[in-house]
Design a protein around this motif. Structure first.
Motif, PDB file in Angstrom:
ATOM      1  N   UNK A 168       0.836  -1.193   0.000  1.00  0.00           N
ATOM      2  CA  UNK A 168       0.000   0.000   0.000  1.00  0.00           C
ATOM      3  C   UNK A 168       0.875   1.250   0.000  1.00  0.00           C
ATOM      4  N   UNK A 169       2.099   1.093   0.475  1.00  0.00           N
ATOM      5  CA  UNK A 169       3.119   2.135   0.426  1.00  0.00           C
ATOM      6  C   UNK A 169       4.322   1.520  -0.271  1.00  0.00           C
ATOM      7  N   UNK A 170       4.785   2.154  -1.336  1.00  0.00           N
ATOM      8  CA  UNK A 170       5.868   1.585  -2.130  1.00  0.00           C
ATOM      9  C   UNK A 170       7.172   2.325  -1.840  1.00  0.00           C
ATOM     10  N   UNK A 171       8.068   1.654  -1.145  1.00  0.00           N
ATOM     11  CA  UNK A 171       9.382   2.220  -0.843  1.00  0.00           C
ATOM     12  C   UNK A 171      10.451   1.355  -1.502  1.00  0.00           C
ATOM     13  N   UNK A 172      11.658   1.869  -1.522  1.00  0.00           N
ATOM     14  CA  UNK A 172      12.771   1.132  -2.122  1.00  0.00           C
ATOM     15  C   UNK A 172      13.243   0.061  -1.136  1.00  0.00           C
ATOM     16  N   UNK A 173      12.936  -1.196  -1.444  1.00  0.00           N
ATOM     17  CA  UNK A 173      13.302  -2.302  -0.566  1.00  0.00           C
ATOM     18  C   UNK A 173      14.674  -2.864  -0.888  1.00  0.00           C
ATOM     19  N   UNK A 174      15.342  -2.279  -1.873  1.00  0.00           N
ATOM     20  CA  UNK A 174      16.679  -2.738  -2.233  1.00  0.00           C
ATOM     21  C   UNK A 174      17.773  -1.885  -1.578  1.00  0.00           C
ATOM     22  N   UNK A 175      17.369  -1.084  -0.608  1.00  0.00           N
ATOM     23  CA  UNK A 175      18.300  -0.386   0.262  1.00  0.00           C
ATOM     24  C   UNK A 175      17.739  -0.504   1.676  1.00  0.00           C
ATOM     25  N   UNK A 176      18.578  -0.360   2.707  1.00  0.00           N
ATOM     26  CA  UNK A 176      18.095  -0.544   4.081  1.00  0.00           C
ATOM     27  C   UNK A 176      16.871   0.316   4.395  1.00  0.00           C
ATOM     28  N   UNK A 177      15.825  -0.321   4.907  1.00  0.00           N
ATOM     29  CA  UNK A 177      14.599   0.381   5.293  1.00  0.00           C
ATOM     30  C   UNK A 177      14.732   0.728   6.776  1.00  0.00           C
ATOM     31  N   UNK A 178      15.243   1.925   7.050  1.00  0.00           N
ATOM     32  CA  UNK A 178      15.535   2.349   8.410  1.00  0.00           C
ATOM     33  C   UNK A 178      14.817   3.659   8.709  1.00  0.00           C
ATOM     34  N   UNK A 179      14.281   3.777   9.939  1.00  0.00           N
ATOM     35  CA  UNK A 179      13.523   4.981  10.277  1.00  0.00           C
ATOM     36  C   UNK A 179      14.422   6.172  10.550  1.00  0.00           C
ATOM     37  N   UNK A 180      15.744   5.963  10.661  1.00  0.00           N
ATOM     38  CA  UNK A 180      16.628   7.108  10.841  1.00  0.00           C
ATOM     39  C   UNK A 180      17.123   7.633   9.498  1.00  0.00           C
ATOM     40  N   UNK A 181      16.515   7.143   8.425  1.00  0.00           N
ATOM     41  CA  UNK A 181      16.813   7.602   7.068  1.00  0.00           C
ATOM     42  C   UNK A 181      15.512   8.045   6.403  1.00  0.00           C
ATOM     43  N   UNK A 182      15.580   8.864   5.366  1.00  0.00           N
ATOM     44  CA  UNK A 182      14.360   9.234   4.631  1.00  0.00           C
ATOM     45  C   UNK A 182      13.711   8.009   3.998  1.00  0.00           C
ATOM     46  N   UNK A 183      12.406   8.086   3.746  1.00  0.00           N
ATOM     47  CA  UNK A 183      11.681   6.998   3.087  1.00  0.00           C
ATOM     48  C   UNK A 183      11.833   7.168   1.579  1.00  0.00           C
ATOM     49  N   UNK A 184      12.677   6.339   0.995  1.00  0.00           N
ATOM     50  CA  UNK A 184      12.966   6.457  -0.431  1.00  0.00           C
ATOM     51  C   UNK A 184      11.894   5.745  -1.267  1.00  0.00           C
ATOM     52  N   UNK A 185      11.442   6.361  -2.343  1.00  0.00           N
ATOM     53  CA  UNK A 185      10.412   5.738  -3.190  1.00  0.00           C
ATOM     54  C   UNK A 185      10.937   4.510  -3.925  1.00  0.00           C
ATOM     55  N   UNK A 186      10.042   3.638  -4.289  1.00  0.00           N
ATOM     56  CA  UNK A 186      10.398   2.402  -4.988  1.00  0.00           C
ATOM     57  C   UNK A 186      11.061   2.713  -6.329  1.00  0.00           C
ATOM     58  N   UNK A 187      12.163   2.046  -6.600  1.00  0.00           N
ATOM     59  CA  UNK A 187      12.879   2.178  -7.867  1.00  0.00           C
ATOM     60  C   UNK A 187      12.610   0.964  -8.745  1.00  0.00           C
ATOM     61  N   UNK A 188      12.576  -0.210  -8.126  1.00  0.00           N
ATOM     62  CA  UNK A 188      12.332  -1.451  -8.854  1.00  0.00           C
ATOM     63  C   UNK A 188      11.326  -2.302  -8.094  1.00  0.00           C
ATOM     64  N   UNK A 189      10.289  -2.735  -8.774  1.00  0.00           N
ATOM     65  CA  UNK A 189       9.288  -3.604  -8.175  1.00  0.00           C
ATOM     66  C   UNK A 189       9.922  -4.965  -7.882  1.00  0.00           C
ATOM     67  N   UNK A 190       9.765  -5.431  -6.649  1.00  0.00           N
ATOM     68  CA  UNK A 190      10.354  -6.715  -6.255  1.00  0.00           C
ATOM     69  C   UNK A 190       9.848  -7.853  -7.143  1.00  0.00           C
ATOM     70  N   UNK A 191       8.559  -7.850  -7.448  1.00  0.00           N
ATOM     71  CA  UNK A 191       8.000  -8.914  -8.276  1.00  0.00           C
ATOM     72  C   UNK A 191       8.509  -8.845  -9.707  1.00  0.00           C
ATOM     73  N   UNK A 192       8.862  -7.646 -10.138  1.00  0.00           N
ATOM     74  CA  UNK A 192       9.426  -7.507 -11.476  1.00  0.00           C
ATOM     75  C   UNK A 192      10.856  -8.041 -11.499  1.00  0.00           C
ATOM     76  N   UNK A 193      11.611  -7.767 -10.451  1.00  0.00           N
ATOM     77  CA  UNK A 193      12.997  -8.232 -10.377  1.00  0.00           C
ATOM     78  C   UNK A 193      13.057  -9.763 -10.378  1.00  0.00           C
ATOM     79  N   UNK A 194      12.103 -10.399  -9.689  1.00  0.00           N
ATOM     80  CA  UNK A 194      12.117 -11.858  -9.571  1.00  0.00           C
ATOM     81  C   UNK A 194      10.944 -12.487 -10.340  1.00  0.00           C
ATOM     82  N   UNK A 195      10.581 -11.895 -11.436  1.00  0.00           N
ATOM     83  CA  UNK A 195       9.416 -12.340 -12.186  1.00  0.00           C
ATOM     84  C   UNK A 195       9.538 -13.780 -12.667  1.00  0.00           C
ATOM     85  N   UNK A 196      10.754 -14.223 -13.004  1.00  0.00           N
ATOM     86  CA  UNK A 196      10.941 -15.606 -13.480  1.00  0.00           C
ATOM     87  C   UNK A 196      10.576 -16.629 -12.429  1.00  0.00           C
ATOM     88  N   UNK A 197      10.639 -16.241 -11.172  1.00  0.00           N
ATOM     89  CA  UNK A 197      10.306 -17.166 -10.093  1.00  0.00           C
ATOM     90  C   UNK A 197       8.799 -17.420 -10.027  1.00  0.00           C
TER      91      UNK A 197
END
Length: 222
Positions: free
Chosen positions: A190-219
């Motif tokens: 429901x909220x899309x953030x960049x999960x390919x970098x550390x998701x830490x509350x002491x850092x800004x919330x970075x927007x999604x760059x690559x969809x996880x399902x797209x990266x691993x679509x072959x799976x």
């Protein structure tokens, strides 16, 4: 959806010529009896996924391990380790039985290894998963408003814990409750953030760059 019949692991092991190695258990025929009958022990794969694409619903079997080399055939066993009295099913044979078992029904088996998942993604998913069983106990309408406020904070450059504090203050809830709502919303996409970098509350919330399902679509393909 129509599937071919599953013939069973006994049938597969028989075709492979290793029926004697099929897992089994001993079951007492009755409480009073001292005899027991041998019963084949069922074993199945790790995850069976039911998915849907443009062509309709389909089933996919995931065979999961931590290291990719676990799928590779091992070297020949030493002479003293194998023989006619060796009744143990090897990991390689077990994986092959699983593959053929589902293949009989037209179900593809996908090999999934933990080491192939991006390290930061693995850490983030683990952290997000731990928040999923926490009960927030707030009205659904309020959770929608809170989620929208968090969504507006993504990409704003504001540090995560400051957004959490602002949300907590506005809705008069505890910081940890606000953080739980954030983590659950990210997990539910429901909220899309960049999960390919550390998701830490002491850092800004970075927007999604690559969809996880797209990266691993072959799976997930048929």
């Amino acid at each position: 959806m129509k599937l071919n019949p599953l013939l069973g692991t006994i049938d597969v092991a028989s075709r492979m010529g290793i029926l004697s190695k099929h897992p089994r258990i001993y079951v007492r025929t009755s409480d009073a009896a001292r005899t027991a009958m041998v019963v084949p022990f069922p074993f199945i794969g790790d995850l069976l996924l039911y998915l849907e694409d443009e062509a309709g619903v389909y089933v996919l079997n995931w065979s999961v391990t931590d290291r990719l080399k676990d799928f590779r055939p091992r070297g020949r066993p030493r002479a003293h380790a194998a023989g006619p009295h060796d009744r143990d099913l090897s990991e390689r044979d077990s994986k092959l039985i699983e593959h053929i078992y589902y293949q009989d029904a037209g179900i593809r088996t996908q090999k999934v290894a933990g080491e192939l998942v991006d390290f930061d993604l693995r850490c983030n998913l683990y952290e997000l998963f731990l928040a999923q069983d926490r009960v927030v106990g707030l009205p659904h309408e309020m959770i929608i408003e809170i989620t929208a406020m968090f969504r507006a904070g993504v990409g704003s450059g504001v540090v995560g814990y400051e957004v959490v504090r602002d949300v907590a203050a506005k809705f008069r809830i505890k910081d940890d409750v606000a953080l739980t709502i954030l983590k659950q919303a990210v997990w539910n996409r429901e909220i899309r953030v960049d999960l390919f970098r550390p998701f830490l509350v002491d850092k800004p919330l970075h927007p999604e760059v690559c969809d996880v399902f797209e990266r691993y679509r072959d799976w997930f393909r048929r």
